[in-house]
Design a protein around this motif. Structure first.
Motif, PDB file in Angstrom:
ATOM      1  N   PRO A 178       0.833  -1.209   0.000  1.00  0.00           N
ATOM      2  CA  PRO A 178       0.000   0.000   0.000  1.00  0.00           C
ATOM      3  C   PRO A 178       0.869   1.261   0.000  1.00  0.00           C
ATOM      4  N   THR A 179       0.417   2.264  -0.704  1.00  0.00           N
ATOM      5  CA  THR A 179       1.061   3.560  -0.978  1.00  0.00           C
ATOM      6  C   THR A 179       1.986   3.506  -2.188  1.00  0.00           C
ATOM      7  N   ILE A 181       2.827   2.244  -6.388  1.00  0.00           N
ATOM      8  CA  ILE A 181       2.082   2.156  -7.648  1.00  0.00           C
ATOM      9  C   ILE A 181       1.496   0.760  -7.825  1.00  0.00           C
ATOM     10  N   ALA A 182       2.091  -0.244  -7.181  1.00  0.00           N
ATOM     11  CA  ALA A 182       1.550  -1.608  -7.180  1.00  0.00           C
ATOM     12  C   ALA A 182       1.339  -2.047  -5.746  1.00  0.00           C
ATOM     13  N   PHE A 183       0.103  -2.458  -5.425  1.00  0.00           N
ATOM     14  CA  PHE A 183      -0.196  -2.866  -4.049  1.00  0.00           C
ATOM     15  C   PHE A 183      -1.005  -4.157  -3.976  1.00  0.00           C
ATOM     16  N   ASP A 184      -1.380  -4.715  -5.135  1.00  0.00           N
ATOM     17  CA  ASP A 184      -2.033  -6.020  -5.190  1.00  0.00           C
ATOM     18  C   ASP A 184      -1.710  -6.644  -6.548  1.00  0.00           C
ATOM     19  N   THR A 185      -2.317  -7.775  -6.871  1.00  0.00           N
ATOM     20  CA  THR A 185      -1.965  -8.463  -8.116  1.00  0.00           C
ATOM     21  C   THR A 185      -2.338  -7.644  -9.346  1.00  0.00           C
ATOM     22  N   PHE A 186      -3.529  -7.060  -9.351  1.00  0.00           N
ATOM     23  CA  PHE A 186      -3.986  -6.313 -10.515  1.00  0.00           C
ATOM     24  C   PHE A 186      -3.120  -5.080 -10.763  1.00  0.00           C
ATOM     25  N   SER A 187      -2.836  -4.332  -9.705  1.00  0.00           N
ATOM     26  CA  SER A 187      -2.015  -3.127  -9.876  1.00  0.00           C
ATOM     27  C   SER A 187      -0.565  -3.476 -10.197  1.00  0.00           C
TER      28      SER A 187
END
Length: 329
Positions: A178-179, A181-187
């Motif tokens: 979190p915070t 540009i990528a914080f989970d699989t989709f992002s």
């Protein structure tokens, strides 16, 4: 051989490198993941400086596989404000003018690649920051164009950095978090697209940041099998019952028992490390397993020693044969 287990030094930045190395060795670690700027000043260009760091590691019989630039990397794409001054070196913060901070942070991340080269390693872990994290909850409604612009901003700022990394033979491993540009699989997939699947860009896998969000943290390994450049071992607990403070954290500090989730020392949370090891074996990851201690409720020395032992117990070699290969007739 089983993987090397290393200790991330970011959470030990109040101690000199020699002291951290001595403790890490006494806890049973095979190596160190050195944190920037506390234990590596990547602004330093004198080769003797890096020889001295390697001498300290050799004295304690510790290996080095990566350095971590999380604090500086955060400023490359972020909306800069007064908070960043507390985590950035003076030479990056400067006068605090936001675009100047971002430009100096980008240069410092490139300098980290040169430092990695001088130290004889090929991986730099870190953050990227994000110009669109504050738009996470889409109200007032956030347009798709605004999100697309955020990923374009990330790509524009990071592709020149990654080009220099490729030139030097170094990889940048974003800790999906979190915070960022990528914080989970989709992002994470969208971040890869934004840098056009640059060969120097991949991930520092840390299951704790995915687990409490409800993200399939084991599936993440298979999804990005060729982009797992480094692995953090960190546990997290989340509640099965309603809490006073929800998943967004409620503006209360880490460790507060009213929170829905809190980081915990290895084996004391809900992450299924056995499944992680099986997935890492499946994709052929042979890099280090780095313990990042962030349990606010537990003494860090006890946590570091216990975590080292447990990670070594969790890890195992993949089988070289099928279980039924030798049944005979």
């Amino acid at each position: 051989m089983k993987r090397n287990v290393t200790l991330c030094s970011l959470q030990w930045g109040d101690l000199p490198l020699d002291t951290v190395c001595r403790k890490a060795k006494s806890f049973g670690y095979d190596g160190i993941e050195l944190g920037v700027p506390a234990h590596v000043d990547t602004n330093e260009t004198n080769p003797e400086y890096y020889r001295n760091i390697k001498a300290v590691l050799e004295k304690h019989d510790l290996k080095l596989f990566s350095i971590s630039t999380h604090l500086i990397g955060q400023a490359v794409c972020d909306n800069i404000d007064a908070r960043h001054k507390s985590i950035l070196p003076d030479y990056v913060w400067g006068d605090g003018e936001p675009e100047g901070v971002r430009q100096r942070a980008a240069k410092a991340i490139i300098d980290a690649a040169h430092a990695a080269k001088a130290l004889g390693i090929d991986t730099v872990n870190g953050f990227t920051g994000s110009s669109i994290w504050h738009l996470l909850y889409s109200f007032p409604p956030v347009s798709e164009q605004a999100i697309a612009d955020g990923y374009a901003d990330f790509g524009r700022r990071f592709k020149p950095i990654l080009d220099e990394y490729s030139r030097l033979g170094i990889r940048y491993a974003l800790e999906v978090h979190p915070t960022e540009i990528a914080f989970d699989t989709f992002s994470a997939r969208r971040a890869l697209e934004a840098v056009e699947y640059h060969p120097a860009f991949g991930f520092n896998y840390d299951p704790s940041h995915l687990g409490y969000q409800g993200v399939d943290y084991v599936g993440f390994i298979y999804e990005f099998a060729d982009r797992i450049f480094h692995v953090h071992m960190k546990d997290v607990h989340w509640s099965d019952t309603p809490c006073k403070v929800g998943v967004f954290g409620g503006h209360v500090s880490f460790g507060d028992p009213r929170r829905f989730w809190n980081f915990r020392s290895i084996g004391r949370g809900r992450i299924r490390f056995e499944e992680i090891i099986r997935a890492l074996n499946s994709i052929g990851y042979r890099g280090p397993l780095s313990v990042e201690w962030e349990d606010s409720a537990m003494d860090r020395e006890q946590g570091a020693a216990e975590s080292c032992r447990l990670v070594k117990e969790y890890d195992f070699e993949p089988s070289a044969i099928a279980f039924d290969a030798n049944f005979g007739k």
